[in-house]
Design a protein around this motif. Structure first.
Motif, PDB file in Angstrom:
ATOM      1  N   SER A 195       0.854  -1.176   0.000  1.00 17.84           N
ATOM      2  CA  SER A 195       0.000   0.000   0.000  1.00 17.84           C
ATOM      3  C   SER A 195       0.899   1.237   0.000  1.00 17.84           C
ATOM      4  N   TYR A 196       0.286   2.401  -0.196  1.00 15.70           N
ATOM      5  CA  TYR A 196       1.046   3.657  -0.181  1.00 15.70           C
ATOM      6  C   TYR A 196       1.862   3.758   1.105  1.00 15.70           C
ATOM      7  N   VAL A 197       3.103   4.235   0.983  1.00  9.68           N
ATOM      8  CA  VAL A 197       3.950   4.386   2.162  1.00  9.68           C
ATOM      9  C   VAL A 197       4.669   5.729   2.094  1.00  9.68           C
ATOM     10  N   SER A 198       4.836   6.366   3.249  1.00  4.69           N
ATOM     11  CA  SER A 198       5.597   7.607   3.358  1.00  4.69           C
ATOM     12  C   SER A 198       6.941   7.285   4.010  1.00  4.69           C
ATOM     13  N   MET A 199       8.015   7.709   3.349  1.00  6.21           N
ATOM     14  CA  MET A 199       9.355   7.443   3.863  1.00  6.21           C
ATOM     15  C   MET A 199       9.981   8.759   4.294  1.00  6.21           C
ATOM     16  N   ASN A 200      10.254   8.886   5.600  1.00  2.90           N
ATOM     17  CA  ASN A 200      10.791  10.122   6.144  1.00  2.90           C
ATOM     18  C   ASN A 200      12.187  10.407   5.618  1.00  2.90           C
ATOM     19  N   LEU A 201      12.452  11.682   5.394  1.00  2.51           N
ATOM     20  CA  LEU A 201      13.786  12.170   5.067  1.00  2.51           C
ATOM     21  C   LEU A 201      14.187  13.185   6.134  1.00  2.51           C
ATOM     22  N   GLY A 202      15.460  13.454   6.230  1.00  2.00           N
ATOM     23  CA  GLY A 202      15.903  14.483   7.174  1.00  2.00           C
ATOM     24  C   GLY A 202      15.892  14.050   8.625  1.00  2.00           C
ATOM     25  N   LEU A 203      16.052  12.739   8.872  1.00  2.00           N
ATOM     26  CA  LEU A 203      16.022  12.254  10.249  1.00  2.00           C
ATOM     27  C   LEU A 203      17.353  12.438  10.963  1.00  2.00           C
ATOM     28  N   ASP A 204      18.447  12.550  10.212  1.00  2.12           N
ATOM     29  CA  ASP A 204      19.764  12.742  10.806  1.00  2.12           C
ATOM     30  C   ASP A 204      20.561  13.678   9.906  1.00  2.12           C
ATOM     31  N   ASP A 205      21.820  13.908  10.259  1.00  5.55           N
ATOM     32  CA  ASP A 205      22.625  14.872   9.497  1.00  5.55           C
ATOM     33  C   ASP A 205      22.746  14.470   8.037  1.00  5.55           C
ATOM     34  N   SER A 206      22.898  13.166   7.781  1.00  3.81           N
ATOM     35  CA  SER A 206      23.078  12.702   6.413  1.00  3.81           C
ATOM     36  C   SER A 206      21.837  12.948   5.566  1.00  3.81           C
ATOM     37  N   THR A 207      20.668  12.545   6.080  1.00  5.43           N
ATOM     38  CA  THR A 207      19.451  12.710   5.293  1.00  5.43           C
ATOM     39  C   THR A 207      18.997  14.164   5.247  1.00  5.43           C
ATOM     40  N   GLN A 208      19.334  14.953   6.263  1.00  9.66           N
ATOM     41  CA  GLN A 208      19.046  16.385   6.185  1.00  9.66           C
ATOM     42  C   GLN A 208      19.833  17.010   5.043  1.00  9.66           C
TER      43      GLN A 208
END
Length: 214
Positions: free
Chosen positions: A92-105
């Motif tokens: 099903s549709y899924v939301s994947m968070n970004l910006g959780l740590d320094d790398s993804t920010q």
């Protein structure tokens, strides 16, 4: 076929350590590659490694799927572009968070800059020179070229290292599991299963049980 043979055949054969992924980031900015493609190529690596997306999902990402200005930035993955299982566990549709740590920010900041300055205004996040959307094979070529440029040799299930030509988008997916189990705190195989969206925990165990140290 025995359970032992199934596990052996489906285990992740190669993966990268975090510092090797950073070497791919650096290689993407090498003068070996065309200037207007460098940011695109680096972001390919970043999104594959930050999210664990399959290459077939990555190439189908549209700009509209990115929500970078939300309080918690994320990328939405429609069910229609995910791997489908011929069972009642269809995705099903899924939301994947970004910006959780320094790398993804940093990935979020680079995505914003890339979308504002990229050379081609396409519906897809990642266009190619010839088309408005990259193919899975073109992404594989980029990943392999970056590994060869950086001389990144993947970790091997045999205990040594492999050849740069063996680094693929799926190597980066395996590398997400390695990072979660070795570099991040308190994650289990169940957390890896959720991040990589396997149909069952059995799949995760078969792929990555050798990542757990005893």
């Amino acid at each position: 076929m025995s359970t032992e043979n199934v596990n052996s055949n489906t285990r992740a054969k190669t993966w990268l350590k975090p510092e090797q992924v950073r070497e791919l980031h650096a290689a993407a900015q090498s003068e070996t590659f065309l200037g207007y493609l460098r940011d695109r190529n680096e972001l390919l690596i970043r999104l594959l490694y930050d999210t664990g997306l399959r290459v077939g999902e990555l190439v189908q990402l549209d700009v509209d799927y990115l929500h970078l200005d939300d309080e918690q930035p994320y990328v939405g993955i429609p069910a229609s572009i995910q791997k489908d299982y011929p069972t009642d566990r269809s995705p099903s549709y899924v939301s994947m968070n970004l910006g959780l740590d320094d790398s993804t920010q940093d990935t979020v900041l680079r995505l914003r800059s890339y979308l504002n300055t990229r050379w081609k205004d396409s519906e897809a996040i990642f266009p190619s020179r010839q088309s408005n959307r990259m193919t899975t094979e073109s992404v594989r070529r980029v990943v392999r070229s970056l590994a060869e440029e950086a001389d990144v040799r993947p970790q091997s299930i045999e205990g040594g290292v492999g050849d740069p030509s063996e680094v693929t988008p799926h190597t980066l997916r395996h590398s997400v599991a390695y990072r979660m189990l070795h570099e991040e705190n308190d994650y289990t195989l169940y957390d890896v299963r959720n991040r990589l969206r396997h149909a069952t925990i059995k799949t995760t165990e078969q792929r990555y049980d050798h990542f757990d140290r005893v």
